[in-house]
Design an enzyme around this catalytic site. Structure first.
Site, PDB file in Angstrom:
ATOM      1  CG  ASP A 319      43.403  37.695  40.186  1.00 62.43           C
ATOM      2  OD1 ASP A 319      42.706  36.899  40.821  1.00 62.43           O
ATOM      3  OD2 ASP A 319      43.041  38.858  39.903  1.00 62.43           O
ATOM      4  CD  GLU A 348      40.783  33.622  39.378  1.00 62.22           C
ATOM      5  OE1 GLU A 348      39.824  33.358  40.136  1.00 62.22           O
ATOM      6  OE2 GLU A 348      41.232  34.773  39.234  1.00 62.22           O
TER       7      GLU A 348
END
Length: 634
Positions: A319, A348
């Site tokens: 994340d 990400e």
């Protein structure tokens, strides 16, 4: 001395100029248990407390820890502590330390258990399903509660164990996915495990204990062994079905600062601050961790290794990877390679705000060339297909808008350098950021955005159900015929919607749950997804996995503005599809495209896929129906 891995603590930091080698475990014997804690040298008092209960009850023993080296505190507690609970206290509040491996309800106290007793039968023989290349993966992103809570025949709705049930395994195998990306499944803070009947919902991006499964997904959060055993049973069942398990990890921030285990053991060590002394907020959640600090880096490395070795995890999705420094991400990749190089790592490639660390040293998408064999999501192909994340009503290619062709071509090539992609016209990147196509995740929607159906309805006012289905299938055809690693949101094969909610992280089940009745209402959608995935699996030209091979065999074809077409040419493989042509037509009119002269078999046309053939065409012209894909081979 028999050593049992149990919940516990942490480690000793070597002198500041030397990186620590490992996080020590707590040593248990029936006669005594030894504790260690990484805490500041100037702590006035560090205490370990023992409890009979994991949530309530008074302390049954307190022992002052002694300083035993630089930033290392130790204590020995006499007697047999098996089945007991513990906390550490440095004066900032009690907590189970930062590396607890078992906890009581709500994760407030660590638990002393025998981890070997949590292994299901046959666990020693459990293995990672075979994966020769990340290009072979088909990733299915899933929230435990979404997937099973509304399933009428589920014995364990909303739990880890739902994924051991025949209906779940059969659905996933029938669809054809071979990797399940489970949303945060460690112990997180926003759901009260003592009040599960309240049905409070959250995605789980609020970490508390990073190395313990979440009790809310277990059948009994009060017994530390249960959540661990059930998580392993879930992994084992998926592995037996040939499905890999990818864990969503959120090392970039904690639920909060004041109550976090990091802050309570070593105040301010694990967090970044701005030049004026404020906590930096690159995560957008009120804080950001400092991965560049030796013990935070080591914590991340040891945590990832622990999930692999103890729980047999097959991959990790980071994340907000853009919050972490490049050196740490590469160190994690190296540590994982030492265990199993087929374990996939992606994340990400951005942060949610400015970080208190130089951007050129962070794991941003633009820095992916500096992180070999680590992948990032392509927002280029995502937003070129359906419109920008920042504006739910703004459409793009799927609505027939011009100007998105090069961005889609960039995504189809896998975000690598390709001579036919004009980077000056690509939406977010002006130069390629992947060195290999397997460094790009190809997708059109995921959990933290509108799902595809909602986005189409929001950006194309008045869209009919027939048009919605056509564009849904067209979008996924672009994803699954791209050279990147394909990724889909759970339930999209059921034409899932979330009633228009963009950020459903704490919306109720009525918004987030899958509607399994849609299998009967829209069988053509599931069948198309299933056949599209099988098409990719059966024909290696769709997943070349190598940048030089992509540049050699992927050739884009001249088309009108609202059409993208390409040929996978002269790729000798085990099948007889030597040349494959894919046409993606987003316009509301039939699209005529000139192709190399030949005799072709049609395998995808007007929302139907059949590898045995839907007809044949001969010559240099082909016509693709409105808002649909055409796939041919010679």
């Amino acid at each position: 001395m028999k050593k049992l891995i149990f919940a516990g603590l942490l480690s000793m930091l070597l002198p500041k100029q030397v990186v620590a080698q490992t996080f020590k475990e707590v040593d248990y014997t029936p006669k005594e248990t030894k504790f260690q804690l990484f805490a500041p040298n100037n702590a006035k008092q560090v205490t370990v407390r023992i409890y009979k209960d994991g949530l309530n009850g008074k302390t049954i023993k307190s022992v002052k820890m002694q300083k035993a080296g630089n930033e290392c505190w130790t204590a020995t507690v006499k007697g047999d502590l098996m089945g007991k609970f513990y906390t550490f206290d440095t004066g900032k509040g009690e907590c189970p330390g930062v590396f607890a491996k078992a906890v009581g309800a709500n994760g407030k106290r660590g638990a002393i258990i025998n981890m070997a007793n949590t292994n299901p039968e046959g666990w020693a023989n459990d293995q990672h399903p075979v994966c020769k290349s990340p290009a072979d993966l088909v990733i299915y992103e899933m929230h435990h509660r979404d997937f099973s809570i509304a399933r009428k025949d589920a014995r364990y709705p909303g739990k880890f164990m739902a994924l051991t049930e025949p209906w779940a395994i059969n659905h996933l195998k029938s669809l054809g996915v071979n990797a399940i990306h489970i949303l945060p499944s460690y112990d997180y803070g926003s759901v009260d495990e003592t009040r599960l009947s309240d049905n409070k919902y959250n995605w789980g991006y609020d970490p508390v204990n990073y190395n313990v499964p979440e009790g809310g997904y277990s059948t009994n959060p009060y017994k530390p062994e249960v959540r661990i055993r059930e998580f392993k049973q879930m992994v084992q069942a998926l592995h037996k079905a040939g499905i890999r398990v990818i864990l969503d990890v959120v090392y970039n921030h904690t639920y909060d600062i004041e109550h976090s285990n990091f802050q309570r053991t070593y105040p301010d060590y694990f967090y970044r601050k701005t030049a004026d002394g404020q906590y930096s907020n690159g995560s957008g959640c009120g804080n950001e961790t400092a991965s560049e600090k030796p013990m935070m880096r080591q914590f991340m490395i040891e945590s990832v290794k622990y999930w692999i070795n103890e729980y047999h995890i097959d991959g990790f999705r980071f994340d907000l990877m853009g919050v972490h420094d490049i050196e740490t991400m590469n160190a994690i990749r190296k540590a994982v390679d030492d265990i199993d190089p087929t374990i996939f790592i992606y994340g990400e490639g951005w942060s949610a705000g400015s970080c208190a660390y130089p951007q050129e040293k962070l794991g941003m998408k633009a820095n992916i060339p500096q992180m070999p064999r680590i992948a990032a999501f392509s927002d280029e192909i995502r937003d070129a297909l359906r419109g920008p994340f920042s504006d739910d009503k703004q459409p793009a290619f799927l609505a027939g808008l011009e100007g998105h062709k090069e961005s889609i071509k960039f995504g189809i090539a896998g975000a690598i350098s390709h001579p036919q992609v004009d980077m000056t016209k690509v939406n977010y990147s002006k130069e390629p950021w992947a060195t290999e196509p397997t460094q790009m995740i190809s997708y059109v929607s995921c959990h933290d955005d509108m799902c595809l159906v909602d986005r189409l309805q929001s950006s194309i006012p008045g869209i009919t159900i027939e048009e919605l289905i056509r564009l849904d299938l067209l979008a996924q055809t672009a994803v699954f015929t791209s050279q990147g690693v394909p990724f889909m949101l759970s339930g999209e094969e059921l034409l899932r919607n979330k009633k228009g909610v963009h950020n459903s992280f704490e919306s109720p089940d009525s918004i987030n749950q899958l509607n399994w009745d849609n299998l009967k209402l829209y069988p053509q959608v599931f069948n198309y997804y299933k056949n599209l995935i099988q098409l990719r699996k059966n024909h290696p030209a769709f997943r070349l996995g190598n940048a030089d091979l992509v540049r050699k065999h992927l050739e884009f074809i001249d088309t009108p503005e609202n059409v993208v077409a390409f040929r996978l040419k002269n790729y000798a493989s085990r099948d007889d599809w030597r040349n494959i042509i894919v046409v993606l037509n987003a316009s509301k009119e039939p699209a005529e495209v000139t192709i190399p002269d030949g005799q072709y078999t049609i395998v995808c046309c007007d929302g139907i896929i059949n590898e045995n053939g839907l007809g044949t065409i001969k010559g240099t012209k082909t016509v693709t129906e409105p808002q649909s894909a055409l796939i041919l081979h010679d």
